[in-house]
Motif scaffolding. Structure first.
Motif, PDB file in Angstrom:
ATOM      1  N   UNK A  59       0.967  -1.173  -0.142  1.00  0.00           N
ATOM      2  CA  UNK A  59      -0.156  -0.131   0.023  1.00  0.00           C
ATOM      3  C   UNK A  59       0.738   1.308  -0.054  1.00  0.00           C
ATOM      4  N   UNK A  60       1.935   1.167   0.587  1.00  0.00           N
ATOM      5  CA  UNK A  60       3.199   2.379   0.742  1.00  0.00           C
ATOM      6  C   UNK A  60       3.209   2.660  -0.834  1.00  0.00           C
ATOM      7  N   UNK A  61       3.729   1.614  -1.449  1.00  0.00           N
ATOM      8  CA  UNK A  61       3.933   1.734  -3.033  1.00  0.00           C
ATOM      9  C   UNK A  61       3.079   2.577  -3.891  1.00  0.00           C
ATOM     10  N   UNK A  62       1.654   1.970  -3.675  1.00  0.00           N
ATOM     11  CA  UNK A  62       0.797   2.863  -4.289  1.00  0.00           C
ATOM     12  C   UNK A  62       0.589   4.338  -3.703  1.00  0.00           C
ATOM     13  N   UNK A  63       0.724   4.503  -2.514  1.00  0.00           N
ATOM     14  CA  UNK A  63       0.516   5.859  -1.846  1.00  0.00           C
ATOM     15  C   UNK A  63       1.561   7.042  -2.469  1.00  0.00           C
ATOM     16  N   UNK A  64       2.859   6.189  -2.511  1.00  0.00           N
ATOM     17  CA  UNK A  64       3.852   7.161  -3.205  1.00  0.00           C
ATOM     18  C   UNK A  64       3.451   7.743  -4.627  1.00  0.00           C
ATOM     19  N   UNK A  65       2.990   6.736  -5.406  1.00  0.00           N
ATOM     20  CA  UNK A  65       2.609   7.210  -6.706  1.00  0.00           C
ATOM     21  C   UNK A  65       1.366   8.121  -6.691  1.00  0.00           C
ATOM     22  N   UNK A 110      -2.412   5.705  10.371  1.00  0.00           N
ATOM     23  CA  UNK A 110      -1.139   5.869  11.024  1.00  0.00           C
ATOM     24  C   UNK A 110       0.014   5.975   9.948  1.00  0.00           C
ATOM     25  N   UNK A 111      -0.210   4.877   9.130  1.00  0.00           N
ATOM     26  CA  UNK A 111       0.811   4.545   8.097  1.00  0.00           C
ATOM     27  C   UNK A 111       0.867   6.063   7.155  1.00  0.00           C
ATOM     28  N   UNK A 112      -0.114   6.781   7.086  1.00  0.00           N
ATOM     29  CA  UNK A 112       0.053   7.958   6.261  1.00  0.00           C
ATOM     30  C   UNK A 112      -0.773   7.762   4.886  1.00  0.00           C
ATOM     31  N   UNK A 113      -1.592   6.775   4.625  1.00  0.00           N
ATOM     32  CA  UNK A 113      -2.039   6.551   3.267  1.00  0.00           C
ATOM     33  C   UNK A 113      -3.124   7.836   3.208  1.00  0.00           C
ATOM     34  N   UNK A 114      -2.908   8.234   1.769  1.00  0.00           N
ATOM     35  CA  UNK A 114      -3.615   9.518   1.392  1.00  0.00           C
ATOM     36  C   UNK A 114      -4.806   9.170   0.777  1.00  0.00           C
ATOM     37  N   UNK A 115      -5.513   8.423   1.199  1.00  0.00           N
ATOM     38  CA  UNK A 115      -6.747   7.697   0.936  1.00  0.00           C
ATOM     39  C   UNK A 115      -7.712   8.763   1.188  1.00  0.00           C
ATOM     40  N   UNK A 116      -8.880   8.848   0.258  1.00  0.00           N
ATOM     41  CA  UNK A 116     -10.150   9.591   0.563  1.00  0.00           C
ATOM     42  C   UNK A 116     -11.154   8.763   1.331  1.00  0.00           C
ATOM     43  N   UNK A 117     -11.060   8.999   2.517  1.00  0.00           N
ATOM     44  CA  UNK A 117     -11.833   8.223   3.507  1.00  0.00           C
ATOM     45  C   UNK A 117     -13.419   8.271   3.286  1.00  0.00           C
ATOM     46  N   UNK A 118     -13.995   9.318   2.369  1.00  0.00           N
ATOM     47  CA  UNK A 118     -15.196   9.497   2.119  1.00  0.00           C
ATOM     48  C   UNK A 118     -15.613   8.583   0.848  1.00  0.00           C
ATOM     49  N   UNK A 119     -14.572   7.884   0.171  1.00  0.00           N
ATOM     50  CA  UNK A 119     -14.830   7.158  -0.956  1.00  0.00           C
ATOM     51  C   UNK A 119     -14.267   5.780  -0.674  1.00  0.00           C
TER      52      UNK A 119
END
Length: 859
Positions: free
Chosen positions: A66-72, A164-173
């Motif tokens: 998931x970090x790999x994806x988040x970086x991109x 906590x990991x810092x994933x920049x997910x849109x948590x409304x989606x």
């Protein structure tokens, strides 16, 4: 301009909580739909995020991929894209049911009525302490309620860890694979498959897990080495001319034998083709046939075909048009009634000895009976061979004949298979060799996709069956709901034109009780997240998605099945790119998995080392590359933590130098550093464009340490001294470099960079523009040669057993003439950092420091 207080001692502790709250409050990562509409599809970056299975706990592999994806994602957001980065939860399926059974000590019995006041016997059980025999039977609805409750708990825990990991997910989606919207989408896609003739039902041999009591698809199989033994049996030629000897590992299936088979070119058995033999113990006449799949060098070269011992039996059964003599039930035990071809009293008596036994017990008893009858030749010969298991199961699969639902997947349709291969070739794969795995799987399919499961917690298959005058299902009259009726549960809803009173009565209807395989729903993650047939504006903005990030082990399941559904529905690939992460392996290079007991849960690692350190470790591995992880000595994580702390300290140091309003970069060393940084920006951007986050990090980190160890040391005296004509140039160059480096590091060190950025900027670094080369005219060679000279000066002092702070009266630097010219451009900075009064130069092939004269210190 930000007016943040810079801490006296910057630290990583507490940054995750601080900035997660800030990002949430400011909506930093929300998908800006209005902006996306304004820009159109080209201005959107959409991610088909893997939905973790909500059945326990996340492991370190989730953090890694998931970090790999988040970086991109962070990179594309800073490039100005409107990012659609949703999160899904894969709730339904066999793993969830097993977890619920063990956690609450229950099992589902669909015959029981719903109990609105039911309380489970306990909470918190595990696979080791909860035995099936002790589990309390409950109704299907009660069981589903518990599945819902437990997965909801898991999802909260998962989201907390991902934050906590810092994933920049849109948590409304977010979406769940068991919500009403999901059920409607999954059922609608299936109904459309039915309408186009892509979905069908068939009675066929089915791989069956006797513990889960469910059919298993080809993609869910794995081979495991198991002990076995060859039993040499004597079949008797019908004409009385002697015996034919076969060797089998499944003597318990002898009553299910329908033929013997040998290779058509095997001269030993060619005279027998077309004749018959009689089976040992059961005295049933079976033909001797030829088929090219028979292996001449295996055992005696002739095999018995049983219905069904393995998948080869299925091929022989189908291609040789043989009868089906099923002897194993869905519980894995020998059926009570013998096949009707067993007619002798001795044969019936032998079968009665087996009825009701497990496969293991039946095998043992058959061997005993054969030994007693003299038809077992010699002792069984033990060996080890690969046996097919459900990937989450504990016992070998059996093959039973059941009626199931299938989706056409190209196994028996060359045009569809070629279409899937073509769509895969149109995509970009990262790394590219992963494409071969997809093609090999597609070309190696042996049957259509079995999508029905005999379980409870999942998406109901939306069909009913008309009942004939005897109350039996008429499988030629399948009742299908309209799109407007969806979602439906055929076990509680009635089809159009019928009433509930007609359920189960002659001339009425019966509802399908099977559910979809979890992959039949997960194969629709683009549709679930992107609003297909629910929000057409959103679907047009995000589909086809930009990227499918996932693990290499589920190319055959998730990636293939999603490709298939998209090809069938939209005649296109569901994404433009596929980003495939490698495995996490333990220090012995073994893949981490729950079954091996070597899984590391990430919560403690994140708490101990900090999220940025763990993100750094993840980012250091390229896509498709396995990464070793040793929780006792996480070297890369420690390096990442050191880097994140250095970023904070370097930022604090750089910000201590005031930048005059009219400052300009005028000094050759400053221009050289910024020109070098321009090259870093270009290379890092190129790498991230190509999904090579590890290369981007490597380039940036290498420059950063040169910046800290060399450039900062060289210019700090000049940057402090406001009377120096070069002070403004140094201070401005430092500030430009800091701003650039924080943005380059931001996709990886999400928290440290945000903290440092807040000290001198408004807004988030994660929505700041990605750096572009500034084009400042400078010669990168200046920084290189001055850095080399600085190393020589430090070494000379060390060899002279002097402190680096010891003043130097005079020293000589040898170098080629063109290098000397570059060094002289930064001579003032070299003198300041080395505390050198006078530098003389000499001609030499390479940079070399000599003739150091230390200033005499008063005693």
């Amino acid at each position: 301009m930000a007016d943040a207080q810079i801490p006296d001692k910057p630290a990583l502790e507490g940054l995750e909580t601080k900035w997660d709250a800030a990002w949430q409050g400011q909506g930093t990562y929300l998908f800006d739909r209005a902006e996306a509409v304004r820009r159109g599809r080209a201005g959107v970056y959409s991610v088909d995020t893997p939905p973790p299975t909500a059945s326990g706990s996340l492991h370190i592999g989730h953090v890694f991929s998931f970090t790999h994806t988040d970086i991109k994602v962070r990179f594309e957001r800073m490039r100005g894209k409107s990012v659609f980065y949703p999160m899904g939860w894969d709730d339904n399926g066999l793993p969830t049911e097993r977890r619920v059974q063990n956690y609450y000590g229950v099992r589902c019995d669909p015959s029981l009525p719903y109990d609105p006041d039911f309380t489970p016997p306990y909470e918190g059980g595990d696979n080791k302490s909860s035995r099936a025999a002790d589990q309390v039977p409950i109704s299907r609805r009660n069981f589903i309620d518990l599945c819902e409750a437990l997965t909801a708990q898991d999802e909260v825990t998962f989201e907390e860890l991902f934050r906590q990991l810092g994933l920049s997910v849109d948590w409304t989606q977010t979406y769940r694979t068991i919500s009403d919207d999901t059920i409607r989408t999954s059922q609608l896609a299936f109904v459309r498959n039915l309408e186009r003739g892509e979905a069908f039902q068939a009675m066929a041999p089915t791989l069956w897990d006797i513990d889960f009591r469910s059919a298993i698809a080809q993609a869910e199989l794995e081979d495991r080495d198991q002990p076995a033994a060859y039993h040499r049996l004597a079949f008797h030629k019908t004409d009385g001319s002697g015996d034919v000897f076969i060797e089998t590992t499944r003597p318990e299936l002898l009553p299910a034998c329908v033929a013997l088979v040998a290779h058509p070119d095997d001269e030993r058995y060619q005279p027998l083709f077309g004749s018959t033999v009689r089976t040992p113990l059961f005295d049933v006449e079976v033909p001797v046939l030829a088929h090219p799949l028979a292996q001449q060098d295996k055992g005696s070269g002739i095999a018995m075909i049983c219905t069904f011992g393995d998948v080869t039996d299925i091929v022989w059964w189908r291609e040789l048009d043989l009868p089906n003599r099923t002897v194993l039930g869905k519980d894995g035990r020998v059926l009570a009634e013998a096949p009707d071809v067993i007619v002798t009293e001795a044969g019936k008596a032998a079968y009665a000895e087996l009825a009701g036994k497990t496969v293991f017990s039946a095998k043992k008893r058959v061997a005993e009976l054969l030994s007693e009858s003299g038809e077992l030749i010699g002792d069984p010969k033990p060996f080890t061979h690969a046996v097919k298991f459900y990937e989450k199961g504990d016992r070998p699969l059996e093959i039973v004949s059941t009626r199931q639902w299938y989706l056409r997947n190209g196994a028996r349709d060359q045009a569809l298979r070629e279409k899937l291969i073509e769509l895969g070739q149109q995509m970009s794969w990262h790394p590219d060799f992963m494409r071969v795995r997809f093609e090999n799987w597609t070309n190696g399919l042996t049957g259509d996709w079995l999508v029905s499961r005999q379980r409870f917690f999942g998406v109901p298959i939306p069909v009913w069956y008309a009942l004939d005058e005897h109350g039996e299902r008429d499988y030629s009259r399948v009742l299908v709901p309209s799109a407007e009726q969806l979602p439906v549960d055929p076990t509680t809803d009635a089809p159009a034109g019928y009433t509930e009173s007609q359920r189960g009565v002659p001339g009425g209807f019966d509802g399908e009780r099977d559910i979809f395989d979890t992959w039949a729903t997960s194969s629709l993650t683009p549709q679930l997240a992107g609003g297909w047939q629910r929000d057409e504006e959103l679907w047009s903005l995000v589909a086809p998605f930009d990227v499918r990030p996932q693990g290499q082990d589920i190319i055959r399941t998730w990636l293939f099945s999603t490709m298939l559904r998209s090809a069938l529905e939209d005649d296109r690939a569901p994404w433009t790119d596929a980003a495939i992460s490698g495995f996490i392996v333990d220090p012995d290079r073994k893949k981490m998995s729950k079954s091996k007991g070597n899984v590391v849960t990430p919560a403690d690692i994140l708490h101990q080392h900090g999220s940025d350190a763990v993100r750094y470790w993840s980012a250091s591995s390229r896509l498709g590359t396995d990464a070793a992880f040793d929780p006792q000595n996480p070297t890369q994580i420690k390096i990442g933590r050191r880097l994140a702390i250095k970023v904070l300290n370097a930022a604090k140091f750089v910000l201590s130098f005031p930048v005059p309003e009219d400052a300009a970069v005028t000094h050759a060393l400053d221009a050289s550093m910024l020109a070098t940084l321009d090259g870093v920006v270009r290379e890092a951007t190129k790498a991230l464009d190509a999904y090579d986050h590890a290369r981007a990090l490597e380039i940036t980190e290498s420059f950063f340490w040169t910046f800290c160890d060399d450039y900062l040391e060289l210019v700090k005296e000049r940057a402090y001294d406001r009377s120096d004509v070069g002070q403004a140039s140094a201070a401005l160059a430092l500030r430009i470099a800091l701003s650039t480096l924080l943005r380059l590091f931001a996709p990886v060190l999400a928290f440290a960079t945000e903290e440092a950025w807040s000290w001198f900027n408004d807004g988030s670094v994660h929505t700041a523009p990605w750096p572009e080369p500034l084009g400042i005219q400078g010669d990168p060679a200046v920084l290189t040669v001055v850095g080399d000279a600085l190393i020589g000066i430090r070494r000379a002092k060390t060899e002279a057993k002097a402190s680096q702070k010891t003043p130097v009266t005079r020293m000589t630097i040898g170098a080629p003439a063109d290098t000397v010219a570059l060094l002289q451009l930064a001579e003032g900075d070299l003198k300041a950092v080395g505390r050198i009064a006078e530098i003389t130069y000499a001609d030499a092939e390479t940079i070399a420091v000599s003739g150091i004269e230390l200033e005499q210190q008063e005693v």
